[in-house]
Design an enzyme around this catalytic site. Structure first.
Site, PDB file in Angstrom:
ATOM      1  N   LYS A 120       0.830  -1.205   0.000  1.00 36.28           N
ATOM      2  CA  LYS A 120       0.000   0.000   0.000  1.00 36.28           C
ATOM      3  C   LYS A 120       0.864   1.255   0.000  1.00 36.28           C
ATOM      4  CE  LYS A 120      -1.613   2.216   3.442  1.00 36.28           C
ATOM      5  NZ  LYS A 120      -2.257   2.700   4.673  1.00 36.28           N
ATOM      6  N   ASP A 138      -6.523   1.227   1.058  1.00 35.99           N
ATOM      7  CA  ASP A 138      -6.547   1.368   2.517  1.00 35.99           C
ATOM      8  C   ASP A 138      -7.907   0.881   3.012  1.00 35.99           C
ATOM      9  OD1 ASP A 138      -8.290   3.366   1.734  1.00 35.99           O
ATOM     10  OD2 ASP A 138      -7.485   4.847   3.136  1.00 35.99           O
TER      11      ASP A 138
END
Length: 219
Positions: A120, A138
């Protein structure tokens, strides 16, 4: 959600928030990288508050490495997991100096080899700093992907792959910000404010709240 519906959904978010961008405060790629590492399980607002003093004292990998784990910790105690994050940031700075002459690498493999950097974080840095067509998933984007039917998946990687497959390539990079801000302020975790959503007609969520709750005053 079909590709056509996905395009319409993303287009509606884009038209509602055309200037969407990261809410982290940073001046360069190094500060972006540190901020994203610190943002895990923390709000952007809390990270910005912590990094204001940190970046003033240590604006580059060399000065932050010299500050060290204990020094970094003093600035970030207000955010979650600060001990582990201080350790990772200190090590990350040493790795940048040793492996990349103090520069943040632009490729995924090198980024993910740095302390505290997962997929991420690498996606965010590649997207924001280097203009790559990546999708960083997220908690907000994971929720939207599943709730709306845009890209259902049991894991963040499944949602990421679904979004990359459905969102038109020319919209993929900015879509990261359109989605994350939509999840943060409209399609909220506990109570989605569907009456404020510009994309409800394409959303497959079965329990849409199309009217705002009545206030005590209105009642």
């Amino acid at each position: 959600m079909s590709k056509a519906a996905a395009k319409a959904f993303i287009t509606a978010l884009a038209e509602a928030n055309p200037g969407a961008e990261s809410e982290l405060i940073f001046r360069n790629t190094f500060e972006l990288l540190v901020s994203v590492v610190l943002s895990a399980q923390a709000t952007d607002k809390s990270v910005n508050k912590a990094t204001k003093g940190l970046f003033e004292h240590a604006p580059d990998p060399k000065s932050m490495a010299e500050l060290g784990e204990a020094g970094i910790a003093q600035y970030i105690k207000t955010i979650g997991l600060w001990r582990a994050k201080a350790h990772n940031v200190a090590l990350l700075c040493e790795q940048l100096l040793e492996r990349h002459d103090g520069e943040v690498p632009a490729d995924r493999k090198s980024l993910e080899a740095l302390a505290g950097v997962g997929r991420k974080t690498a996606n965010v840095v590649m997207n924001v700093a280097f203009g790559a067509d990546t999708m960083a998933v997220d908690t907000h984007i994971f929720r939207i992907g599943n709730r709306t039917g845009l890209a259902p998946g049991k894991t963040t990687r499944q949602v990421e792959d679904g979004l990359v497959a459905r969102i038109p390539k020319d919209m993929l990079r900015p879509a990261h910000h359109w989605l994350i801000l939509h999840g943060r302020y409209v399609c909220k975790a506990r109570a989605p404010e569907c009456w404020r959503c510009p994309a409800t007609q394409w959303c497959l969520y079965p329990d849409k709240r199309l009217t705002p709750p009545r206030t005590k005053e209105a009642a």
